[in-house]
Design an enzyme around this catalytic site. Structure first.
Site, PDB file in Angstrom:
ATOM      1  CD  GLU A  49     -10.385  -2.050 -17.849  1.00 40.46           C
ATOM      2  OE1 GLU A  49     -11.370  -2.812 -17.869  1.00 40.46           O
ATOM      3  OE2 GLU A  49      -9.213  -2.452 -17.909  1.00 40.46           O
TER       4      GLU A  49
ATOM      5  CB  CYS B  42      -6.160  -2.801  -8.677  1.00 40.98           C
ATOM      6  SG  CYS B  42      -5.977  -1.103  -9.248  1.00 40.98           S
TER       7      CYS B  42
ATOM      8  NE  ARG C  61      -2.329  -3.988  -7.255  1.00 40.79           N
ATOM      9  CZ  ARG C  61      -1.952  -5.235  -6.999  1.00 40.79           C
ATOM     10  NH1 ARG C  61      -1.644  -5.581  -5.759  1.00 40.79           N
ATOM     11  NH2 ARG C  61      -1.855  -6.119  -7.962  1.00 40.79           N
TER      12      ARG C  61
END
Length: 479
Positions: free
Chosen positions: A348, A169, A172
């Site tokens: 994304e 990820c 974070r």
């Protein structure tokens, strides 16, 4: 039985006759002791051979056992077929080998994992007082039940650290802000679904996306935990068409077909963005499907800041990416149903969901509408069209007042997170293939460095069966 186990069993079986022979020779030598003075030399020889054979048998058995245990615990015997996995915050999808992460499955493993977690919890929360009383109570509970119950504070800390530890990820930096919904007493399928809908409403937060996790009951020796089949709480259906080109999201064609066979009815006129029902499975209720209510689903219609024709493509995407098939593990306790979200990084949606050939495959469509020369690759028409797709995503989300981030900003934020972790005396695990964005990777600062790749717990894991269920709606967890 794994091949390594079969091989080990065969060698152990071969060792047993050697041991038996050694024992028989020893017995013969002992009997010979009664034969008198003249037999002593023969007896000595027989006894020596017996001892040698016995030692050899024990040695072979010992080495074989060690090798077999190593094969079973250390290295998987078969590498499973490639599939895809996701970042638990942004929903980033990359190819990965399906290898199940270790799950503590006996009291000793749970005790060790619990100890490690509680030591971390008390080290980072010194105001909680001494570790020993709580650790003693947890170990006693494990001895009695095979598991233990996290306090609300431990659960919150564990969920946040799981985000902090997730090496796949990029988002974070805000791990401390994660909102934790403790739903460990919610067992039936309908209640699980209703809480998932509430999660979507709460996390949307009027467009200012709030990182949130909903944690349902853990897996215990006495009661299996609920499962959520969907890869994310909101996913779009994929339909086969006579033309051969799928309608909707091709990634979920099989999942869609299986749900239709189970009784789900798509709209009378299927479209490219039909929302699939939420599928929840519990040991008591079995598999149930629940249609998402309209007020729990927020979508952004896409338009381009310059190309007026872009809005006519009819594209849209949901605002909150809630990963729902990952297993949360905290201190030896597994939570198979723990839907979790951050906010989208624009790439994304634009580069992966819309750009991937295996997904909506919109790059050629956009290139054609832009009038680009697609006669050969050297014109870089794919790159031009992909950039404009991503510009449209960022522009549309920002205009709708929905939190989104671009890959350049998020890359810089990740390096800030990494520096903060190092100042706190912690290394920051990261998988380069996940951290580097799918668009203009070499233009981001995360591209030009190496990372610590170790895995830590607490963490989120994608188990092979959960991945299979999220794509193919089989097999049921409770058969």
């Amino acid at each position: 039985m794994p091949r390594a186990s079969v091989r080990g069993s065969r060698v152990r079986l071969a060792a047993r006759p050697v041991v038996a022979l050694g024992l028989a020779a020893t017995a013969t030598a002992v009997v010979a002791l009664g034969l008198g003075e003249d037999a002593r030399s023969t007896i000595g020889l027989a006894l020596g051979v017996a001892i040698l054979l016995l030692a050899l048998g024990i040695y072979v058995r010992h080495v074989t056992t060690l090798r077999t245990e190593s094969a079973q615990v250390g290295v998987p015997d078969v590498v499973q077929a490639s599939s895809v996995e996701k970042c638990p915050v942004t929903g980033a999808v990359v190819a990965a080998a399906l290898q199940p992460e270790p799950t503590p499955n006996d009291a000793d493993a749970v005790r060790a994992a619990a100890r490690e977690f509680l030591e971390l919890y008390y080290a980072e929360n010194p105001r909680k007082g001494p570790l020993e009383p709580r650790l003693d109570a947890v170990l006693a509970e494990i001895d009695a039940t095979g598991t233990y119950w996290h306090t609300p504070e431990e659960l919150t800390f564990g969920a946040r650290v799981a985000w902090r530890n997730n090496k796949r990820c990029i988002g974070r930096l805000y791990w401390r802000s994660l909102q934790v919904r403790d739903l460990r007493t919610v067992h039936d399928g309908r209640s699980v679904a209703l809480e998932c809908f509430e999660h979507l409403r709460s996390a949307y937060n009027g467009g200012k996306i709030r990182p949130t996790i909903s944690i349902f009951p853990p897996e215990t020796p006495s009661r299996p935990a609920p499962r959520i089949w969907n890869e994310q709480l909101i996913r779009y259906a994929g339909y086969e068409q006579p033309s051969g080109r799928p309608l909707g999201d091709p990634r979920y064609r099989d999942f869609t077909t299986k749900l239709m066979q189970r009784g789900w009815r798509p709209p009378d006129r299927p479209g490219a963005f039909d929302i699939l029902p939420l599928v929840v499975e519990t040991v008591d209720d079995g598999v149930r499907m629940f249609q998402l209510p309209a007020d729990a689903v927020h979508e952004v219609a896409l338009e381009h800041p310059e190309f007026r024709w872009f809005a006519g493509l009819g594209l849209r995407w949901h605002a909150v990416p809630v990963i729902s098939n990952n297993r949360l593990e905290i201190g030896g306790v597994s939570y198979p149903a723990a839907p979790f979200n951050g906010w989208y990084m624009g790439a994304e949606i634009g580069a992966r969901n819309f750009g991937d050939v295996e997904r909506y495959d919109l790059v050629p469509v956009v290139a054609e509408r832009m009038g680009l020369d697609t006669s050969h690759e050297a014109t870089l028409w794919r790159d031009q069209a992909l950039i404009e797709l991503n510009r449209a995503v960022l522009h549309s989300f920002e205009r709708a007042g929905v939190t989104v981030t671009d890959h350049h900003t998020e890359s810089r934020r990740f390096l800030i997170h990494l520096q903060k972790e190092e100042r706190a005396g912690r290394t920051c695990p990261a998988d380069w293939s996940w951290i580097v964005p799918p668009l203009s990777g070499s233009q981001t600062p995360v591209f030009h460095r190496y990372y610590n790749t170790e895995s830590r717990t607490p963490n989120f894991f994608t188990d092979p069966e959960a991945t299979t269920r999220s794509l193919h709606a089989v097999p049921p967890a409770f058969r």
